[in-house]
Motif scaffolding. Structure first.
Motif, mmCIF file in Angstrom:
data_model
loop_
_atom_site.group_PDB
_atom_site.id
_atom_site.type_symbol
_atom_site.label_atom_id
_atom_site.label_comp_id
_atom_site.label_asym_id
_atom_site.label_seq_id
_atom_site.Cartn_x
_atom_site.Cartn_y
_atom_site.Cartn_z
ATOM 1 N N VAL A 179 0.833 -1.200 0.000
ATOM 2 C CA VAL A 179 0.000 0.000 0.000
ATOM 3 C C VAL A 179 0.867 1.248 0.000
ATOM 4 O O VAL A 179 0.558 2.233 -0.682
ATOM 5 C CB VAL A 179 -0.945 -0.017 1.218
ATOM 6 N N ARG A 181 -6.905 6.836 -4.025
ATOM 7 C CA ARG A 181 -6.935 5.961 -2.855
ATOM 8 C C ARG A 181 -8.166 5.062 -2.877
ATOM 9 O O ARG A 181 -8.120 3.928 -2.413
ATOM 10 C CB ARG A 181 -6.908 6.807 -1.584
ATOM 11 N N LEU A 187 -8.783 0.441 -2.848
ATOM 12 C CA LEU A 187 -9.768 -0.347 -2.104
ATOM 13 C C LEU A 187 -10.790 -0.972 -3.047
ATOM 14 O O LEU A 187 -11.221 -2.107 -2.842
ATOM 15 C CB LEU A 187 -10.468 0.548 -1.079
ATOM 16 N N LEU A 221 -8.270 -2.284 7.879
ATOM 17 C CA LEU A 221 -7.668 -0.967 8.089
ATOM 18 C C LEU A 221 -7.607 -0.565 9.559
ATOM 19 O O LEU A 221 -6.792 0.292 9.927
ATOM 20 C CB LEU A 221 -8.442 0.093 7.298
ATOM 21 N N SER A 246 -14.104 3.361 5.266
ATOM 22 C CA SER A 246 -12.840 2.780 4.808
ATOM 23 C C SER A 246 -11.965 3.824 4.132
ATOM 24 O O SER A 246 -10.741 3.841 4.335
ATOM 25 C CB SER A 246 -13.114 1.617 3.854
ATOM 26 N N HIS A 255 -8.427 4.774 5.602
ATOM 27 C CA HIS A 255 -7.257 4.605 4.733
ATOM 28 C C HIS A 255 -6.458 5.902 4.649
ATOM 29 O O HIS A 255 -5.219 5.890 4.668
ATOM 30 C CB HIS A 255 -7.702 4.168 3.344
ATOM 31 N N THR A 291 -2.613 5.837 6.295
ATOM 32 C CA THR A 291 -1.468 5.934 5.407
ATOM 33 C C THR A 291 -0.855 7.325 5.379
ATOM 34 O O THR A 291 0.151 7.545 4.707
ATOM 35 C CB THR A 291 -1.887 5.571 3.970
#
Length: 298
Positions: A121, A131, A135, A194, A288, A292, A296
């Protein structure tokens, strides 16, 4: 020199020619400027990457194909004879399919958490891709795994004597309903991956909540027989509505003596399943994407 007619005839531009007045590279760039098309295209590329990666992790794929057989044999024959025999096994198959769809969520959880642990990732973050596409690629590729598991479950059902008693339109509608529900459930798997620190925790947490979700339902027994509030939970459980919708679409009736639930989802199982799938997908896509971004960006 080629002409636009040559492009239309062959379907592919020749070296040096233009498409719509633009060079091929410029035409692709213009198509990528559309945010929706960009996410879809990048998600498709990443979905293909995930499917190709299955060759290096055959154990995950084998587990998704073996588990439906184990559950079909255990529930269909260990408990089935005392619950109605052949009639119960025909009733059971829709519940097995619903359980199979729910349990393939763990495939999404484990796959994404492994990518996070292995740094894939982080590598994708260095590329100019959306992004959401990362997913979306994971959830889309796992639809293929779901189809494989459902196919194995269906073969087990046929071997146990189950048969659909409706036409191809109803069967196709059931397959589409399964895919919609699977896509929504996979986003729950994304969120679990996640919010967990590593693949080991993600694999455990991804399974724990599925057991009560699938067994407090009408997948294998009538939810009306469950005690107290469990009966109400089973009536409004989306897994119950998916199983009931598949039974209606396939023309499978419950064994004699099975009590029937009277709640609204029992009378409109397909509509309730679609509504729950859309709500779950919308909620967990939002959660999500947010998680995410925060995970990140550390």
């Amino acid at each position: 020199m080629s002409t636009p007619t040559d492009v239309r005839r062959t379907g592919f531009p020749h070296r040096g020619e233009t498409v719509g007045g633009l060079p091929p590279a410029a035409a692709r760039t213009r198509a990528r400027r559309n945010p929706a098309l960009r996410v879809v295209a990048e998600g498709a590329d990443l979905a293909l990457r995930n499917l190709l990666h299955l060759r290096r992790t055959p154990g995950l794929l084998i587990s998704c194909l073996v588990e439906p057989v184990v559950y079909a044999l255990l529930i269909g024959y260990v408990f089935g004879n005392s619950l109605g025999g052949t009639a119960y096994r025909s009733y059971l198959v829709a519940g097995l399919i619903a359980q199979t769809v729910a349990f393939t969520t763990t495939f999404t959880t484990v796959g994404l958490s492994r990518d996070l642990d292995q740094g894939m990732v982080d590598r994708f973050r260095t590329l100019p891709i959306s992004r959401v596409a990362l997913l979306l690629g994971r959830t889309t590729s796992d639809l293929a795994t779901c189809l494989g598991s459902v196919a194995v479950t269906t073969v087990c059902g046929l071997a146990m004597g189950w048969r659909p008693h409706t036409g191809p339109v109803e069967v196709a509608t059931g397959v589409l309903l399964v895919l919609l529900f699977s896509f929504a459930m996979s986003w729950i798997g994304v969120f679990v991956a996640l919010v967990t620190p590593n693949a080991q925790v993600a694999g455990s947490l991804g399974v724990i909540w599925l057991f009560p979700a699938t067994f407090i339902s009408s997948g294998f027994v009538s939810g009306a027989t469950l005690p107290g509030p469990l009966s109400t939970l089973a009536a409004w459980n989306p897994i119950t509505s998916l199983a009931n919708a598949l039974r209606r679409l396939f023309g499978n009736t419950p064994p004699p003596g099975f009590p029937v639930q009277r709640a609204w989802p029992a009378h409109h199982p397909a509509l309730y399943t679609v509504g729950c799938s859309v709500l779950v997908a919308a909620a967990f896509i939002t959660l999500s994407t947010w998680r995410h971004r925060t995970r990140t960006s550390r």
